[in-house]
Each structure stands twice: as structure tokens, then as C-alpha cells.
Motif scaffolding. Structure first.
Motif, PDB file in Angstrom:
ATOM      1  N   CYS A  93       0.834  -1.207   0.000  1.00 12.91           N
ATOM      2  CA  CYS A  93       0.000   0.000   0.000  1.00 12.91           C
ATOM      3  C   CYS A  93       0.864   1.251   0.000  1.00 12.91           C
ATOM      4  O   CYS A  93       0.553   2.240  -0.666  1.00 12.91           O
ATOM      5  N   PHE A  94       1.995   1.218   0.714  1.00 16.55           N
ATOM      6  CA  PHE A  94       2.903   2.371   0.711  1.00 16.55           C
ATOM      7  C   PHE A  94       3.642   2.484  -0.622  1.00 16.55           C
ATOM      8  O   PHE A  94       3.808   3.574  -1.162  1.00 16.55           O
ATOM      9  N   ARG A  95       4.067   1.348  -1.127  1.00 23.09           N
ATOM     10  CA  ARG A  95       4.809   1.373  -2.385  1.00 23.09           C
ATOM     11  C   ARG A  95       3.937   1.933  -3.514  1.00 23.09           C
ATOM     12  O   ARG A  95       4.402   2.712  -4.352  1.00 23.09           O
ATOM     13  N   GLN A  96       2.669   1.541  -3.542  1.00 23.02           N
ATOM     14  CA  GLN A  96       1.758   2.036  -4.577  1.00 23.02           C
ATOM     15  C   GLN A  96       1.509   3.533  -4.444  1.00 23.02           C
ATOM     16  O   GLN A  96       1.149   4.194  -5.424  1.00 23.02           O
ATOM     17  N   ALA A  97       1.697   4.073  -3.243  1.00 21.00           N
ATOM     18  CA  ALA A  97       1.530   5.513  -3.027  1.00 21.00           C
ATOM     19  C   ALA A  97       2.804   6.290  -3.315  1.00 21.00           C
ATOM     20  O   ALA A  97       2.838   7.512  -3.135  1.00 21.00           O
ATOM     21  N   MET A 129      -2.800  -3.787  10.145  1.00 18.95           N
ATOM     22  CA  MET A 129      -3.780  -2.971   9.419  1.00 18.95           C
ATOM     23  C   MET A 129      -3.354  -2.919   7.950  1.00 18.95           C
ATOM     24  O   MET A 129      -2.904  -1.881   7.453  1.00 18.95           O
ATOM     25  N   PRO A 130      -3.498  -4.048   7.227  1.00 18.70           N
ATOM     26  CA  PRO A 130      -2.849  -4.173   5.914  1.00 18.70           C
ATOM     27  C   PRO A 130      -3.638  -3.682   4.717  1.00 18.70           C
ATOM     28  O   PRO A 130      -3.143  -3.759   3.600  1.00 18.70           O
ATOM     29  N   LEU A 131      -4.859  -3.172   4.922  1.00 23.86           N
ATOM     30  CA  LEU A 131      -5.718  -2.900   3.777  1.00 23.86           C
ATOM     31  C   LEU A 131      -5.942  -1.415   3.500  1.00 23.86           C
ATOM     32  O   LEU A 131      -6.827  -1.054   2.725  1.00 23.86           O
ATOM     33  N   VAL A 132      -5.157  -0.553   4.129  1.00 23.71           N
ATOM     34  CA  VAL A 132      -5.256   0.885   3.850  1.00 23.71           C
ATOM     35  C   VAL A 132      -4.940   1.125   2.377  1.00 23.71           C
ATOM     36  O   VAL A 132      -4.006   0.546   1.816  1.00 23.71           O
ATOM     37  N   LYS A 133      -5.707   1.973   1.740  1.00 20.74           N
ATOM     38  CA  LYS A 133      -5.573   2.206   0.299  1.00 20.74           C
ATOM     39  C   LYS A 133      -4.478   3.245   0.006  1.00 20.74           C
ATOM     40  O   LYS A 133      -4.294   4.199   0.758  1.00 20.74           O
ATOM     41  N   SER A 134      -3.826   3.055  -1.104  1.00 22.88           N
ATOM     42  CA  SER A 134      -2.762   3.979  -1.494  1.00 22.88           C
ATOM     43  C   SER A 134      -3.305   5.387  -1.721  1.00 22.88           C
ATOM     44  O   SER A 134      -2.620   6.377  -1.431  1.00 22.88           O
ATOM     45  N   CYS A 135      -4.548   5.502  -2.218  1.00 24.62           N
ATOM     46  CA  CYS A 135      -5.107   6.836  -2.435  1.00 24.62           C
ATOM     47  C   CYS A 135      -5.323   7.568  -1.117  1.00 24.62           C
ATOM     48  O   CYS A 135      -5.281   8.809  -1.066  1.00 24.62           O
TER      49      CYS A 135
END
Length: 386
Positions: A41-45, A107-113
Motif C-alpha cells: 500500500c505504501f509502495r503504490q503511493a 492494518m494491511p488494507l489501507v488504500k494507497s489513495c
């Protein structure tokens, strides 16, 4: 170096997982492990500097982190609690970072947006702490400025991060996000099973996230009510189909697509515009359903899927009321009576819709789809009535 490149992601994965009974970072979710999902999620952000604090069962986690290309930080005092892990991580970047995200590893599902929105607010406001909020509730990860680092590192009070961060509360900034995952952790097996079953793990917005999207995009109450009516009908049709042996339709996807199908109503090509919004929010499967709710691509829709169910339900609802499909198209023709090309397109769409209706009636073993939905609307948690 840009300021974004000086933002660190600090993921805490050193805990004992005592209430879970299994090592949480390596539990499977969404075809990956919990820790992989958090890192991604962090990498995608666009966050390049991702550090994971390890302690309990570090030897199991190290090879995974190495394969992910992230930096492990060993906390030898992990048994003393989360605060020690925060300090261990912060000490590795305090002299160079502009700020850091703090995310518990469960909490692994936080979205990159969501992360992108927090960074945008951080750079615009330069507040000491940026908190994500969902329908008024704060969640994780906060984005903590370098302005807080010295206070954190020299703190002599209670090892309670919330009490410490209250020192900066007056200048903290809340950012509403359309991401219920900021509130979902998994301390116990029940929490984990709940997360696996929830739409959060399927990239489908929850009903509550749909409400947040309505608020964010200032969707009118008349459109919201229409979406709820379509959702009730679509869910009923899908549930009836799923009772047989031939269908396994995703009810959550159908409900979300129904609720959100008109979020861009009033814009040119509103189906495509709504799909773009949802794709940007991290809901590509729902975006596909919304994109096709005005007109289906296949001239002879042989396959009944979630998009078809939303399409047909939308044609059975005018505003908030049930109407026969023939009436829907008759009224549409009246609005375009002066346009020969529009009338031709409407007639073609009607033919496709009647083919779908016939197939549904055949597969449901009923003589009349409209009669079925008008005699047995399902009113449950998808009703969303005030």
C-alpha cells in the motif's frame, strides 16, 4: 530531493501476536501475507523508504522483508510494547526524514489513495500531525512531521503514543478519507476472520464507504435514494439466482455498484465519469460495473454477471419506484422524441434489455421479473433507510 522522497513509512511488526495465537505478519490475506499487503500500500503511493520494525519471530520475517526490498529495524525490547518499536524505528531516520507514516502491521488494507491524500494535506498545511478520519473517526496511519521528532525521542512520560501526540493536538489536522480500512485492525482470530469476510479484503467499498463517497462528491439525496432502491432490487434478483446451482454472483459487488452507479450523474457521459472516480479510489471491479450501467457492451448478453444485474435493476427503478422495463424505455423515448438517432439507440438498448429479462425469467423459473421484484423486495442492511 522532493519532500515526498523524505517521507518514511514505519510499519510495526515486532509484537507478540499473543491474542491472535498465530504470527500476524505472515497470515494470508488477498493472496499475499499481511506484511506484504501493508508494504504494497505504501509502495503504490510512491513511498520509497519503507521500514519494518521486527522483534518477536524476527527470524521468520527477515527473509520476507528482504524479498520485498524494505529495511528491517530490530527492536530488542519488543516485549515492552509498541512504544519501544516506534522509538527503535524513529531513531533510524529522525535526522534525515521530513515526516513518517506510522502503521501497525495488523492494518494491511489501507488504500494507497488514502496515503496520497494525507501527503497532499501534509504538504499544503505543514501541520505537525495529519490524521485520516472515516465518518468522523480517526484511524491509521497518522503522518507525523519532523517537528514532533525531538519530543518523541525525549519523551519521559507514559509510554502511550496517544497521550504523547496530544501535545500537538491543537495544530493537528484531520483529513476525511473514503477508506474504512483505516479503522480495521486484527488483534484476535475473530477480527481476522471478520476482515477476510468483509468487502474491504475484496477491493469493494463497504456500505459505509459508499456513504463517505456520497459525502465527498456531494451526491444529492435524490440520487442516493435512487441508488438504494436499485440496490434492493439488484440484491433480490441476485439472491434468487444464487439459490440455484448455476450462479455464484458477488452480492457485495452488486450492492456497491448499485449504490454508486450514478455518483457522477449530471456530468457528460456520467457512467464513464463515475467509473473513473471509482478506479482512482481503488475500486476497479466496481468501476467496471458502473461503466456499463447505461448500456451493455455485448449485443446479446449471454452471461449474466454483476454488471448485468445492476443494469437490469436500474431499468426497473425510476427515481425510487419500481416500474416495468417497457415503461422505462417508453418514458425515455418521450424525452428524445425529436432525435431520430437517439430513438434508434434507445430501441436497440430495449431489445438487449428484453433479451436479458427473458434469460433472467427463464433461469429464475418465473413468468414475470417485474412481478417478482414488486412482490418481495428485500429490506435488510443494504436498505440504508434513514
Amino acid at each position: 530531493m522532493s519532500r515526498q522522497n523524505k517521507i518514511v513509512a514505519l510499519i510495526l511488526a515486532a509484537g507478540l501476536s499473543s491474542r491472535m495465537g498465530e504470527f500476524k505478519p505472515l497470515l494470508p490475506i488477498n493472496g499475499a501475507t499481511v506484511i506484504e499487503s501493508a508494504v504494497n500500500c505504501f509502495r503504490q503511493a510512491g513511498i520509497a523508504d519503507i521500514r519494518v520494525v521486527v522483534g518477536h519471530q524476527a527470524e521468520q520475517l527477515m527473509p520476507v522483508l528482504q524479498s520485498l526490498g524494505v529495511r528491517p529495524v530490530l527492536n530488542v525490547n519488543f516485549a515492552s510494547g509498541m512504544f519501544s518499536s516506534i522509538m527503535a524505528g524513529l531513531q533510524t531516520f529522525a535526522s534525515a526524514a521530513d515526516g513518517f507514516f506510522l502503521l501497525p502491521g495488523d492494518m494491511p488494507l489501507v488504500k494507497s489513495c488514502t496515503l496520497e491524500k494525507l501527503m497532499k494535506a501534509y504538504f499544503q498545511t505543514d501541520c505537525p500531525i495529519i490524521y485520516p478520519t472515516f465518518l468522523g473517526r480517526r484511524g491509521h496511519p497518522p503522518l507525523i512531521s519532523h517537528r514532533c521528532f525531538q519530543t518523541l525521542l525525549s519523551w519521559q512520560g507514559s509510554e502511550n503514543l496517544r497521550l504523547l501526540l496530544q501535545q500537538f493536538e491543537q495544530d493537528a489536522y484531520n483529513v476525511p478519507v473514503m477508506d474504512q480500512a483505516i479503522l480495521f485492525d486484527m488483534d484476535t482470530p475473530v477480527d481476522y476472520e471478520k476482515l477476510l469476510r468483509s468487502t474491504l479484503s475484496k477491493n469493494i467499498p463497504t456500505v459505509e464507504e459508499c456513504e463517505a463517497i456520497f459525502a465527498e462528491y456531494d451526491v444529492s439525496q435524490s440520487i442516493v435514494r435512487h441508488g438504494k432502491a436499485v440496490a434492493r432490487v439488484a440484491r433480490q434478483i441476485a439472491a434468487q439466482l444464487n439459490e440455484g446451482d448455476c450462479y455464484d454472483l458477488n452480492i457485495e459487488l452488486i450492492v456497491a455498484g448499485s449504490l454508486l452507479h450514478d455518483i457522477a450523474k449530471g456530468r457528460p457521459h456520467h457512467a464513464e465519469a463515475g467509473a473513473i472516480i471509482l478506479d482512482q479510489l481503488g475500486f476497479p471491479t466496481v468501476a467496471k460495473v458502473v461503466a456499463s450501467h447505461m448500456d451493455l457492451i455485448q449485443p446479446n448478453q449471454a452471461v449474466i454477471d454483476e454488471g448485468v444485474i445492476v443494469y437490469i435493476a436500474d431499468k426497473l427503478i425510476k427515481e425510487e419506484s419500481l416500474i416495468p422495463i417497457a415503461q422505462h424505455f417508453s418514458e425515455t423515448k418521450l424525452r428524445y422524441i425529436a432525435s431520430e438517432s437517439a430513438l434508434k439507440a434507445i430501441e436497440q438498448r430495449l431489445k438487449k434489455t428484453l433479451i436479458i429479462q427473458d434469460k433472467l425469467e427463464h433461469d429464475l423459473g418465473i413468468p414475470n421479473l417485474f412481478a417478482m421484484v414488486s412482490s418481495g423486495e428485500v429490506r435488510d442492511r443494504y436498505d440504508l433507510s434513514e
